[in-house]
Design a protein around this motif. Structure first.
Motif, PDB file in Angstrom:
ATOM      1  N   ARG A 193       3.453   5.899  -2.856  1.00  0.00           N
ATOM      2  CA  ARG A 193       4.637   6.674  -3.252  1.00  0.00           C
ATOM      3  C   ARG A 193       4.727   6.777  -4.776  1.00  0.00           C
ATOM      4  O   ARG A 193       5.039   7.840  -5.327  1.00  0.00           O
ATOM      5  CB  ARG A 193       5.902   6.024  -2.693  1.00  0.00           C
ATOM      6  N   ARG A 222       2.021   9.031  -6.133  1.00  0.00           N
ATOM      7  CA  ARG A 222       2.347  10.446  -5.876  1.00  0.00           C
ATOM      8  C   ARG A 222       3.303  10.976  -6.934  1.00  0.00           C
ATOM      9  O   ARG A 222       3.111  12.076  -7.460  1.00  0.00           O
ATOM     10  CB  ARG A 222       2.967  10.601  -4.491  1.00  0.00           C
ATOM     11  N   SER A 280      11.887  10.072   4.234  1.00  0.00           N
ATOM     12  CA  SER A 280      11.195   9.579   3.046  1.00  0.00           C
ATOM     13  C   SER A 280       9.750  10.068   2.974  1.00  0.00           C
ATOM     14  O   SER A 280       9.021   9.702   2.065  1.00  0.00           O
ATOM     15  CB  SER A 280      11.198   8.040   3.033  1.00  0.00           C
ATOM     16  N   GLY A 281       9.324  10.889   3.915  1.00  0.00           N
ATOM     17  CA  GLY A 281       7.912  11.248   4.022  1.00  0.00           C
ATOM     18  C   GLY A 281       7.399  12.016   2.814  1.00  0.00           C
ATOM     19  O   GLY A 281       8.082  12.875   2.264  1.00  0.00           O
ATOM     20  N   MET A 282       6.194  11.715   2.423  1.00  0.00           N
ATOM     21  CA  MET A 282       5.663  12.296   1.182  1.00  0.00           C
ATOM     22  C   MET A 282       5.280  13.766   1.335  1.00  0.00           C
ATOM     23  O   MET A 282       5.239  14.497   0.347  1.00  0.00           O
ATOM     24  CB  MET A 282       4.494  11.461   0.674  1.00  0.00           C
ATOM     25  N   LYS A 304       3.702   3.790  10.969  1.00  0.00           N
ATOM     26  CA  LYS A 304       3.512   3.708   9.511  1.00  0.00           C
ATOM     27  C   LYS A 304       3.020   5.055   8.959  1.00  0.00           C
ATOM     28  O   LYS A 304       3.505   5.530   7.922  1.00  0.00           O
ATOM     29  CB  LYS A 304       2.506   2.598   9.180  1.00  0.00           C
ATOM     30  N   ILE A 324      -3.874   5.134   6.246  1.00  0.00           N
ATOM     31  CA  ILE A 324      -2.687   4.288   6.180  1.00  0.00           C
ATOM     32  C   ILE A 324      -2.907   2.970   5.461  1.00  0.00           C
ATOM     33  O   ILE A 324      -1.986   2.155   5.374  1.00  0.00           O
ATOM     34  CB  ILE A 324      -2.127   3.997   7.582  1.00  0.00           C
ATOM     35  N   TYR A 347       3.539   7.973  10.211  1.00  0.00           N
ATOM     36  CA  TYR A 347       4.674   8.909  10.247  1.00  0.00           C
ATOM     37  C   TYR A 347       5.579   8.715   9.033  1.00  0.00           C
ATOM     38  O   TYR A 347       5.929   9.667   8.333  1.00  0.00           O
ATOM     39  CB  TYR A 347       5.459   8.723  11.549  1.00  0.00           C
ATOM     40  N   LEU A 348       5.974   7.452   8.799  1.00  0.00           N
ATOM     41  CA  LEU A 348       6.942   7.185   7.728  1.00  0.00           C
ATOM     42  C   LEU A 348       6.401   7.595   6.363  1.00  0.00           C
ATOM     43  O   LEU A 348       7.141   8.055   5.502  1.00  0.00           O
ATOM     44  CB  LEU A 348       7.303   5.702   7.686  1.00  0.00           C
ATOM     45  N   MET A 349       5.109   7.416   6.160  1.00  0.00           N
ATOM     46  CA  MET A 349       4.542   7.775   4.863  1.00  0.00           C
ATOM     47  C   MET A 349       4.521   9.288   4.674  1.00  0.00           C
ATOM     48  O   MET A 349       4.627   9.768   3.544  1.00  0.00           O
ATOM     49  CB  MET A 349       3.127   7.214   4.719  1.00  0.00           C
ATOM     50  N   TYR A 361       0.843  -1.203   0.000  1.00  0.00           N
ATOM     51  CA  TYR A 361       0.000   0.000   0.000  1.00  0.00           C
ATOM     52  C   TYR A 361       0.878   1.253   0.000  1.00  0.00           C
ATOM     53  O   TYR A 361       0.673   2.186  -0.796  1.00  0.00           O
ATOM     54  CB  TYR A 361      -0.926  -0.003   1.222  1.00  0.00           C
ATOM     55  N   LEU A 364      14.270  11.004   0.420  1.00  0.00           N
ATOM     56  CA  LEU A 364      14.255   9.706  -0.246  1.00  0.00           C
ATOM     57  C   LEU A 364      13.018   9.627  -1.142  1.00  0.00           C
ATOM     58  O   LEU A 364      12.138   8.793  -0.958  1.00  0.00           O
ATOM     59  CB  LEU A 364      14.298   8.574   0.779  1.00  0.00           C
TER      60      LEU A 364
END
Lengths: 173, 459
Positions: free
Chosen positions: A79, A82, B368-370, B359, B314, B361-363, A74, A169
């Motif tokens: 990513r 996006r 690497s966060g969007m 999860k 998420i 947070y990381l996304m 997911y 990243l």
């Protein structure tokens, strides 16, 4: 299940694994992320722990419970989605990347699976005024044989810096 | 030649000389006048839970060991050997009863006291020539904690931390005290960006205006419901003590009733956590969520600690889960910043919530966060542009929310916003101006002269 020694470099399983990684790198450098997702198993785990400087003999040198990536399908799909929008500014204009994959070693794993170690050097250049970034990492992958050929079931990226020298990243390793 | 008085007077009217985002002379003043004085965050107590645990953190170029000593007391010590100046501890974290300098083996207990000095008798004539007994690594000039957050100041005469935090302490609790158990931090992710440190601090201090555009992509992909411009401008922006931040307006509660639990459920907190949140927060803090219907989002505590609270979806089923992140903008130079980004979660939260919140947070944020990816692209570009000659001919406009004669475009929220400080609904650069006013105060003040420690000299 894991042998201590890698398969001989002439072993067809090793050759297939090596080719998989090189073809994967070609997709990433071409920014064909949809194509890249097609190489992943639905139950993919894609992790990149945070490295820390610790005294010799004092632990793993990774941070407990924190990664740069800790992704399921997911999250990876989001990513990629996006990056495909018109509003992913950090990659528009896009980076020029080159994934150098080397030191490939293949180990037999469970039936139908291969454990593959590789070294990765990612060159990333943005714009015309900035210094380029380098990310050096080791990778341990689990490749699974499927009806569509080998697919990536798990990747653990062991980055070689505790403080990354790249602005984000928005790239895959 | 830097005309500081002219720069500060421009900044105080909301016009920002663009070169301050890439100017080595300004950076030197920030080092000598701001970071030599201000309270600065270093670490959280949950990062060093056991006796002997330590982390090594910096305030600009100064390295400090943050350790829990054998009796459980948190100590912050300048990481420089008293003898020849080696960095005593060269790991970033670990557990140790002692720190031994690799150069001549001077050895310090984890409370900083000098415990071992080879050939003390032969080399120094024992205590007579060098009084080993009362020596210790230099302690941080001032040190204090709040909600387990460890702050230091290089000013031995810094005001008490509680006095410094003032009204911002009210908002700090939403991020770092969601239950009586307090918060635990994981991380930090660390990475370097070619951007001036002020830009991130200002962004988190109150820039709700960038969200709809900079972060359009995360709405496009259905990760986050909220950043749409129509939604974002309903939020309140507040300034309080040395901090400021943004909020989101929550949906109206049913039947005109204020509904504390319902608002927390809306942003994804499970029922298991809500009673503890109610217990940890004051009537007034609960009223901000329930009665006023505002939920904290980004904030900055001057100078360089920021917070974020968001609630993305998420999974494919659309499960909304909130997360909290603390981040520090550690200046490296006028054109480079190290970002330290922690995931924070209530220590008493259920394990599945901790997993899901991590999860989330990381996304969204971190290396690497969007969300964060697009922020940093902007900040690097601003820093690039600020370095040239033309940037010295341009004052950037930071007057959003003000009329030509410097009055707020609309009156502050009064009873409609239960929190302390001043709050305005809609877009405006209130927080950024508040941050820059404090920056100006520090830069204008001459640096104090500091006493120098003499080590073991007998005459």
């Amino acid at each position: 299940m894991t042998a201590d020694r890698p398969l001989p470099y002439g072993d067809p399983a090793h050759l297939a694994a090596h080719q998989f990684l090189v073809e994967e790198a070609a997709l990433l450098d071409a920014a064909d992320y949809a194509g890249w997702l097609g190489l992943l198993c639905e139950d993919i785990r894609y992790v990149m722990p945070v490295r820390v400087t610790t005294a010799r003999g004092a632990g793993s040198g990774t941070l407990a419970g924190m990664g740069h990536f800790d992704e399921d399908m997911y999250a990876l799909r989001k990513r990629v989605q996006r990056l495909a929008t018109d509003h992913a500014w950090t990659e528009d204009p896009p980076s020029r990347t080159r994934h150098f994959v080397t030191n490939v070693r293949t180990f037999p794993a469970a039936v139908g699976e291969l454990r593959v170690q590789s070294a990765l050097l990612l060159f990333r250049s943005r714009g015309d005024t900035r210094e380029a970034d380098l990310l050096s990492a080791g990778r341990t992958d689990l490749l699974r044989e499927t009806a569509d050929g080998l697919k990536l079931a798990r990747r653990e990226i062991t980055v070689d810096e505790s403080v990354l020298r790249t602005q984000n990243l928005a790239v895959f390793l | 030649m830097l005309d500081l008085a002219a720069i500060v007077s421009q900044v105080r009217r909301g016009m920002i000389p663009a070169h301050i985002y890439a100017d080595p002379a300004i950076f030197a003043l920030e080092r000598d006048r701001l970071f030599a004085r201000s309270w600065v965050f270093l670490a959280h107590e949950s990062e060093i839970p056991a006796p002997g645990d330590y982390v090594v953190r910096r305030v600009l170029a100064d390295s400090f060991i943050v350790a829990r000593d054998e009796s459980g007391v948190v100590r912050v010590m300048f990481n420089m050997c008293l003898h020849r100046g080696m960095q005593v501890c060269r790991a970033e974290m670990g557990n140790a009863s002692h720190f031994r300098c690799p150069y001549h083996a001077w050895t310090y207990r984890n409370d900083g006291r000098l415990a071992g000095l080879p050939f003390h008798e032969e080399a120094y004539g024992g205590e007579d020539g060098f009084a080993r007994r009362d020596q210790s690594l230099l302690p941080a000039p001032s040190m204090a904690t709040r909600n387990g957050l460890i702050f230091i100041s290089l000013d031995p005469d810094a005001p008490p931390l509680a006095e410094y935090l003032g009204d911002f302490a009210f908002y700090l609790d939403f991020y770092t005290r969601q239950s009586p158990a307090g918060v635990e931090l994981r991380g930090p992710q660390r990475w370097r960006i070619k951007a001036n440190w002020k830009i991130g601090a200002e962004n988190f201090s109150g820039d709700s205006y960038h969200t709809p555009h900079t972060h359009a992509s995360v709405v496009d992909i259905g990760l986050f419901r909220e950043p749409r411009a129509s939604k974002r401008k309903e939020g309140a922006l507040y300034t309080a003590g040395p901090g400021s931040g943004t909020t989101y307006k929550l949906p109206p509660a049913g039947n005109g009733q204020s509904d504390f639990a319902g608002q927390l459920r809306y942003v994804g907190y499970p029922d298991a956590m809500i009673p503890a949140m109610a217990a940890a927060w004051s009537d007034r803090q609960r009223a901000l969520v329930a009665g006023s219907g505002f939920m904290v989002s980004a904030a900055t505590l001057f100078p360089n600690l920021s917070f974020v609270h968001n609630w993305p979806q998420i999974d494919a089923a659309g499960t909304v889960v909130p997360f909290v992140s603390l981040r520090q903008w550690q200046p490296v130079s006028e054109r480079e910043t190290e970002v330290l980004s922690w995931f924070a979660v209530d220590a008493a939260a259920p394990e599945d919530f901790k997993r899901d919140s991590y999860k989330a947070y990381l996304m969204c944020f971190g290396s690497s966060g969007m969300f964060e990816q697009d922020d940093v692209e902007n900040w690097v570009s601003i820093t690039d542009m600020a370095a040239g000659t033309m940037a010295r001919r341009l004052n950037l406009n930071s007057r959003m929310g003000l009329t030509a004669d410097g009055k707020p475009l609309k009156p502050p929220l009064a009873a409609a916003f239960a929190g302390p400080g001043l709050a305005y609904q809609g877009f405006g650069e209130y927080g950024q101006r508040h941050w820059l006013a404090q920056w100006s105060d520090h830069l204008e003040r001459e640096p104090e002269s500091r006493s120098v420690r003499d080590l073991g000299a007998a005459w």
